[in-house]
Scaffold this motif. Structure first.
Motif, short mmCIF file in Angstrom:
data_model
loop_
_atom_site.label_atom_id
_atom_site.label_comp_id
_atom_site.label_asym_id
_atom_site.label_seq_id
_atom_site.Cartn_x
_atom_site.Cartn_y
_atom_site.Cartn_z
N ARG A 38 0.87 -1.19 0.00
CA ARG A 38 0.00 0.00 0.00
C ARG A 38 0.90 1.22 0.00
O ARG A 38 1.69 1.42 0.92
CB ARG A 38 -0.90 -0.02 1.22
N ALA A 63 -4.60 0.27 6.93
CA ALA A 63 -3.91 -0.80 6.21
C ALA A 63 -4.09 -2.12 6.95
O ALA A 63 -4.12 -2.17 8.18
CB ALA A 63 -2.42 -0.48 6.09
N THR A 69 3.51 -1.10 3.97
CA THR A 69 3.10 0.29 3.76
C THR A 69 4.29 1.17 3.42
O THR A 69 5.35 1.08 4.06
CB THR A 69 2.38 0.83 5.01
#
Length: 169
Positions: A38, A63, A69
């Motif tokens: 992400r 998330a 991330t």
């Protein structure tokens, strides 16, 4: 986009022709055999003078646990405010590694200059890869800026190995 890209009428045309997607305070989800990544792309404003740590924290909290991330911002000023968050990687540029690099002296001068321009960004993180609290950060020296001394233009290639969690017996 960097701080010198604003106001260029043809910049959107260039990105469209290149097939690139600009992330202006938007996210991009990449899913594949290696897992889920992400990405949050911050606008120059949100990474610099209109920082919004709550915006980034809310994004990180949304998330999934198995997602890697990554927060990307041109200016690194957003990083000190979020390094204790559960974010795997923060990347930025803007500072060009100091452009003129003299060991020890450059870090001291960078600290003075950063304070003078109102930045809380630590001079010890001005270039390269660092692990800080829960985050990994990388500041690219980049290819722009002049003059340069002992700080050659650099494009950073990061290889991320994301460990997929498995459950079961």
């Amino acid at each position: 986009m960097g701080n010198h890209d604003y106001g260029l009428e043809k910049i959107d045309w260039f990105y469209e022709r290149a097939g690139a997607t600009l992330l202006h305070d938007d996210e991009w989800l990449i899913s594949g055999d290696a897992g889920r990544f992400r990405l949050l792309g911050l606008s120059c404003e949100k990474s610099w003078w209109e920082r919004d740590a709550d915006f980034i924290k809310a994004w990180a909290n949304a998330a999934a646990e198995d997602e890697f991330t990554i927060v990307m911002g041109h200016v690194p000023d957003y990083i000190p405010e979020i390094v204790e968050q559960d974010i795997d990687l923060c990347v930025a540029g803007h500072l060009h590694g100091g452009q003129i690099y003299i060991p020890i002296v450059s870090r001291i001068l960078a600290g003075i200059i950063l304070r003078e321009i109102g930045s809380d960004f630590p001079a010890k993180w001005i270039r390269g890869y660092h692990e800080v609290h829960n985050a990994r950060i990388n500041l690219s020296v980049g290819t722009g800026g002049s003059p340069r001394f002992n700080c050659p233009p650099t494009i950073t290639l990061l290889t991320v190995q994301h460990q997929l969690s498995t459950t079961g017996g």
